[in-house]
Design a protein around this motif. Structure first.
Motif, PDB file in Angstrom:
ATOM      1  N   THR A   1     -20.626   6.121   5.406  1.00  0.00           N
ATOM      2  CA  THR A   1     -20.846   6.294   3.967  1.00  0.00           C
ATOM      3  C   THR A   1     -22.135   7.044   3.665  1.00  0.00           C
ATOM      4  O   THR A   1     -22.380   7.399   2.509  1.00  0.00           O
ATOM      5  CB  THR A   1     -20.906   4.926   3.269  1.00  0.00           C
TER       6      THR A   1
ATOM      7  N   TYR B   1     -10.200   5.700   5.375  1.00  0.00           N
ATOM      8  CA  TYR B   1     -11.340   6.442   4.827  1.00  0.00           C
ATOM      9  C   TYR B   1     -12.282   6.868   5.955  1.00  0.00           C
ATOM     10  O   TYR B   1     -12.693   8.033   6.046  1.00  0.00           O
ATOM     11  CB  TYR B   1     -12.088   5.562   3.824  1.00  0.00           C
TER      12      TYR B   1
ATOM     13  N   PHE C   1     -11.760   5.374  -5.012  1.00  0.00           N
ATOM     14  CA  PHE C   1     -11.478   4.672  -3.756  1.00  0.00           C
ATOM     15  C   PHE C   1     -12.469   3.528  -3.548  1.00  0.00           C
ATOM     16  O   PHE C   1     -12.089   2.405  -3.207  1.00  0.00           O
ATOM     17  CB  PHE C   1     -11.563   5.645  -2.584  1.00  0.00           C
TER      18      PHE C   1
ATOM     19  N   SER D   1     -10.874   9.672   8.325  1.00  0.00           N
ATOM     20  CA  SER D   1     -10.833  11.005   7.713  1.00  0.00           C
ATOM     21  C   SER D   1     -12.234  11.601   7.583  1.00  0.00           C
ATOM     22  O   SER D   1     -12.437  12.794   7.816  1.00  0.00           O
ATOM     23  CB  SER D   1     -10.152  10.941   6.340  1.00  0.00           C
ATOM     24  N   ARG D   2     -13.238  10.767   7.244  1.00  0.00           N
ATOM     25  CA  ARG D   2     -14.609  11.283   7.116  1.00  0.00           C
ATOM     26  C   ARG D   2     -15.197  11.644   8.466  1.00  0.00           C
ATOM     27  O   ARG D   2     -15.995  12.581   8.579  1.00  0.00           O
ATOM     28  CB  ARG D   2     -15.495  10.251   6.424  1.00  0.00           C
TER      29      ARG D   2
ATOM     30  N   ASN E   1      -7.228   0.357   4.329  1.00  0.00           N
ATOM     31  CA  ASN E   1      -7.751   1.300   3.351  1.00  0.00           C
ATOM     32  C   ASN E   1      -9.120   1.842   3.788  1.00  0.00           C
ATOM     33  O   ASN E   1      -9.349   3.056   3.836  1.00  0.00           O
ATOM     34  CB  ASN E   1      -7.862   0.595   1.997  1.00  0.00           C
ATOM     35  N   SER E   2     -10.035   0.933   4.135  1.00  0.00           N
ATOM     36  CA  SER E   2     -11.377   1.326   4.572  1.00  0.00           C
ATOM     37  C   SER E   2     -11.336   2.132   5.863  1.00  0.00           C
ATOM     38  O   SER E   2     -12.074   3.110   6.043  1.00  0.00           O
ATOM     39  CB  SER E   2     -12.250   0.081   4.785  1.00  0.00           C
TER      40      SER E   2
ATOM     41  N   ASN F   1      -6.181   6.786  -0.598  1.00  0.00           N
ATOM     42  CA  ASN F   1      -7.239   7.589   0.021  1.00  0.00           C
ATOM     43  C   ASN F   1      -7.269   9.034  -0.457  1.00  0.00           C
ATOM     44  O   ASN F   1      -8.204   9.770  -0.144  1.00  0.00           O
ATOM     45  CB  ASN F   1      -7.104   7.545   1.550  1.00  0.00           C
TER      46      ASN F   1
ATOM     47  N   GLU G   1     -11.572  -0.442  -3.317  1.00  0.00           N
ATOM     48  CA  GLU G   1     -11.911  -1.211  -2.121  1.00  0.00           C
ATOM     49  C   GLU G   1     -12.821  -2.382  -2.467  1.00  0.00           C
ATOM     50  O   GLU G   1     -12.740  -3.447  -1.847  1.00  0.00           O
ATOM     51  CB  GLU G   1     -12.575  -0.299  -1.084  1.00  0.00           C
TER      52      GLU G   1
ATOM     53  N   VAL H   1     -11.559  14.973  -1.414  1.00  0.00           N
ATOM     54  CA  VAL H   1     -11.023  14.292  -0.232  1.00  0.00           C
ATOM     55  C   VAL H   1     -10.638  15.320   0.823  1.00  0.00           C
ATOM     56  O   VAL H   1      -9.950  16.305   0.512  1.00  0.00           O
ATOM     57  CB  VAL H   1      -9.774  13.453  -0.611  1.00  0.00           C
TER      58      VAL H   1
ATOM     59  N   VAL I   1     -13.412   9.751  -4.355  1.00  0.00           N
ATOM     60  CA  VAL I   1     -14.077   8.741  -3.539  1.00  0.00           C
ATOM     61  C   VAL I   1     -14.642   7.585  -4.371  1.00  0.00           C
ATOM     62  O   VAL I   1     -14.649   6.430  -3.948  1.00  0.00           O
ATOM     63  CB  VAL I   1     -15.194   9.391  -2.674  1.00  0.00           C
TER      64      VAL I   1
END
Length: 475
Positions: free
Chosen positions: A230, A312, A154, A315-316, A308-309, A147, A158, A339, A151
């Motif tokens: 996203t 992400y 990443f 954090s976003r 993993n997803s 991560n 993914e 990031v 992006v």
């Protein structure tokens, strides 16, 4: 609903890069929703309801579709980082935006802990004498490292992670149907539709069993709303978001329904115990040399992919919260790879805390965190439906044109979805882990309300004005 003047959220999402393609967006959503819930947690739902668990997945899947269409319309109109937290801020209240954003981040961290727990269980098949915490630490380091990459990198990783899962699911469905049609005996069991009805009936625990399974079922679908996260990094959100929303929920539902239906027809539901992946159990029954080990490797990949997803997404969300004044301003600082570093650090610390909880209650951790995640998922989905309900009301009142991708059957789907969420909260009260989840949820929301009152400044208490994107109507 009127809105007061406020700082406008930046259309480009600040320091985040718009480098996620439609392919990346679809697979990030797949990666979040197709993971531990299907490959590990489905054994819990099967034992709770028997074959009738398929009905629970259909009901929850319909609600997922309603939530995602509502989120999709808002994401197309307002493609911003932080997604539904900012929508709750704008269309419910700043306090609601604060609660929604931090509860979603909490949900993602809790689900990531569940994924770490599942990864440890999968590794236990190969290394039964190695403590589970060793594998949890390894998973934590791997996912945090991934991560921290750009992006686009990443998103590409993914994509391949999730492709392995989808390929396995398709192989399971096609191969299982071939065995069922051929009537090939498996471990002394004859596969076929009769296995759905022969062992105490299709619904051995009645309607109550279906109802009680909904808690874990909602947990299984939790994370699909990551698709909305996203929007701030999509290169063409007005095109990518509608296409992803139209395809991802339906495909996820089909994967869940078809996979579980095939498993239940291959071997009786009474043979699918808890504590390990039903996928591994089914392939072990096949008797093929090494098949169980191959599938164990796949479900391990699935857990890591979901983790993993989810990392992400968490954090976003925290990055978006900082944009609203609901998190420290330092959370908007990004690395050279784009990031948000401080949110990633917070996620890592929370995962370490989950590791210590595992050392305390290793056997009960998965069911407990699944129940807590269900509570958080219900809260997040309810916020999405309510924000969308208010947005459409405002648009109708002010005669505003649609930015495209209207959610169907408004406001009926919104009300039906909200009623379902209320029902799931009531269901949680009927199990020990569910009651603990409600207590944790109540404490969490209380702490958030106190945090909002004493730590959020004037900027964070002002309703946002979000940038509006105009786009052609599409369906």
């Amino acid at each position: 609903m009127t809105s007061t003047t406020a700082p406008t959220a930046p259309p480009s999402s600040g320091g985040l890069d718009r480098k996620l393609s439609l392919r990346h967006i679809r697979f990030i959503a797949f990666g979040s929703a197709i993971g531990t819930g299907l490959f590990y947690g489905s054994s819990e739902t099967i034992q709770a309801a028997g074959p009738a668990v398929l009905i629970a997945y259909l009901i929850a899947g319909a609600v997922v579709y309603a939530v995602m269409r509502a989120l999709g319309e808002m994401a197309v109109r307002h493609p911003v980082a932080g997604s539904f937290a900012q929508y709750s801020n704008r269309y419910i209240s700043p306090r609601a935006g604060f609660l929604t954003g931090w509860t979603f981040a909490f949900e993602m961290v809790i689900v990531a802990i569940a994924d770490m727990t599942a990864a440890a269980a999968y590794m236990g098949m190969w290394y039964p004498d190695t403590p589970g915490w060793v594998w949890m630490v390894a998973a934590l380091l791997l996912i945090c490292g991934l991560n921290l990459m750009q992006v686009k990198v990443f998103g590409e990783l993914e994509f391949w992670f999730t492709l392995i899962k989808i390929t396995t699911i398709v192989a399971m469905i096609v191969g299982g149907l071939a065995l069922i049609i051929g009537g090939v005996s498996l471990g002394g069991f004859t596969p076929g539709p009769h296995n759905l009805f022969d062992h105490s009936g299709f619904a051995p625990f009645g309607v109550w069993g279906i109802v009680m399974s909904l808690g874990i079922v909602v947990f299984s679908f939790g994370g699909v709303e990551t698709l909305g996260m996203t929007a701030g990094e999509a290169d063409q959100p007005e095109r990518a978001i509608p296409k992803a929303v139209n395809t991802v929920p339906v495909r996820i539902l089909l994967f869940y329904i078809l996979t579980i239906a095939v498993m239940l027809m291959l071997i009786p539901w009474t043979e699918l115990g808890t504590g390990e992946s039903p996928f591994v159990q089914v392939f072990a029954v096949l008797g093929l040399p090494g098949a169980a080990h191959v599938i164990n490797a796949v479900v391990l990949t699935a857990a890591l992919s979901a983790m993993n997803s989810i990392t992400y997404a968490a954090s976003r969300m925290m990055y978006g919260l900082a944009d609203q004044g609901h998190a420290p301003k330092s959370f908007t600082r990004v690395s050279k790879t784009g990031v948000p570093v401080w949110p990633m650090a917070v996620v890592a610390v929370c995962l370490v805390i989950g590791l210590f909880v595992y050392l305390w209650i290793p056997d009960q951790l998965f069911v407990l965190v699944a129940s807590i995640a269900t509570f958080a998922t219900v809260f997040t989905w309810s916020s999405i439906l309510l924000a969308h309900l208010n947005m459409r009301r405002e648009m109708v009142r002010d005669g505003l044109p649609s930015a495209g991708f209207k959610s169907p059957l408004w406001p009926v789907l919104n009300y039906a979805g909200l009623a379902f969420m209320a029902g799931v909260v009531i269901i949680l009260a009927f199990s020990d882990s569910g009651r603990m989840a409600l207590i944790v949820g109540a404490v969490w929301l209380t702490l958030l309300l106190l945090g909002y009152r004493y730590f959020v400044g004037a900027a964070g208490r002002t309703r946002l004005e979000l940038p509006v994107r105009q786009a052609p109507e599409s369906h």
